[in-house]
Write a protein that holds these residues in place. Structure first.
Motif, PDB file in Angstrom:
ATOM      1  N   MET A   1       0.838  -1.174   0.000  1.00 26.85           N
ATOM      2  CA  MET A   1       0.000   0.000   0.000  1.00 26.85           C
ATOM      3  C   MET A   1       0.879   1.230   0.000  1.00 26.85           C
ATOM      4  O   MET A   1       1.801   1.364   0.798  1.00 26.85           O
ATOM      5  CB  MET A   1      -0.893  -0.032   1.240  1.00 26.85           C
TER       6      MET A   1
ATOM      7  N   SER B   1      -5.878  -0.728   7.092  1.00 23.39           N
ATOM      8  CA  SER B   1      -6.161  -0.436   5.680  1.00 23.39           C
ATOM      9  C   SER B   1      -7.643  -0.426   5.328  1.00 23.39           C
ATOM     10  O   SER B   1      -8.106   0.465   4.623  1.00 23.39           O
ATOM     11  CB  SER B   1      -5.398  -1.385   4.767  1.00 23.39           C
TER      12      SER B   1
ATOM     13  N   ALA C   1      -9.618   2.802   4.068  1.00 22.39           N
ATOM     14  CA  ALA C   1     -10.206   2.773   2.724  1.00 22.39           C
ATOM     15  C   ALA C   1     -11.648   3.269   2.738  1.00 22.39           C
ATOM     16  O   ALA C   1     -12.100   3.901   1.784  1.00 22.39           O
ATOM     17  CB  ALA C   1     -10.129   1.366   2.144  1.00 22.39           C
ATOM     18  N   GLU C   2     -12.364   3.000   3.824  1.00 19.89           N
ATOM     19  CA  GLU C   2     -13.742   3.492   3.944  1.00 19.89           C
ATOM     20  C   GLU C   2     -13.793   5.012   3.844  1.00 19.89           C
ATOM     21  O   GLU C   2     -14.746   5.566   3.318  1.00 19.89           O
ATOM     22  CB  GLU C   2     -14.344   3.082   5.289  1.00 19.89           C
TER      23      GLU C   2
ATOM     24  N   ASP D   1     -11.835   6.873   2.112  1.00 22.28           N
ATOM     25  CA  ASP D   1     -11.498   7.305   0.762  1.00 22.28           C
ATOM     26  C   ASP D   1     -12.614   7.050  -0.241  1.00 22.28           C
ATOM     27  O   ASP D   1     -12.571   7.544  -1.352  1.00 22.28           O
ATOM     28  CB  ASP D   1     -10.214   6.609   0.295  1.00 22.28           C
ATOM     29  N   GLU D   2     -13.629   6.250   0.178  1.00 25.55           N
ATOM     30  CA  GLU D   2     -14.740   5.956  -0.717  1.00 25.55           C
ATOM     31  C   GLU D   2     -15.672   7.152  -0.788  1.00 25.55           C
ATOM     32  O   GLU D   2     -15.947   7.796   0.221  1.00 25.55           O
ATOM     33  CB  GLU D   2     -15.523   4.742  -0.210  1.00 25.55           C
TER      34      GLU D   2
END
Length: 126
Positions: A1, A111, A115-116, A118-119
């Motif tokens: 990542m 991660s 990531a949530e 960035d959605e």
């Protein structure tokens, strides 16, 4: 990542990213401010400011300086004792060699939660 681009200001997204990484630190382990910052893309001082202002709802006792020293050690001690984090002989914190988190493990653990953030949320703009 890949490491996210550096952030220099304290916005809501940065605060939430720091708190989510701290939540991912396993019990009995400690991460340095700079280590948390390296995952989020901010410096250690900003991590410290965020923890001092918004960190009470996350396991704040698992974040120390790079030497393992904790600024609130007296308050952290009950948590450390419960989690098996031993205080080093100088009485200022723990030995990072003994209790420091594996950064690769922490990155993976955080991660999905990061990531949530960035959605995109809600319907796309027209």
């Amino acid at each position: 990542m890949a490491t996210p681009p550096p952030r220099t200001r304290m916005d809501d997204l940065t605060v939430e990213r720091v708190l989510r990484v701290v939540e991912a630190i396993p019990a009995g382990q400690v991460a340095a401010y700079g280590e948390v910052g390296s995952i989020v893309g901010v410096g250690p001082r900003l991590v410290g400011r965020i923890m001092g202002t918004w960190g009470s709802g996350v396991p704040w006792w698992r974040v120390a300086n790079s030497y393992g020293d904790h600024p609130l050690l007296a308050r952290a001690l009950p948590h450390w004792e419960q989690e098996g984090i031993a205080v080093k002989p100088n009485g200022r914190g723990c030995r990072m060699a003994d209790h420091g988190v594996d950064l690769d493990v922490l990155r993976r653990a955080a991660s999905a939660s990061l990531a949530e953030l960035d959605e995109p949320s809600g319907p796309p703009e027209r």
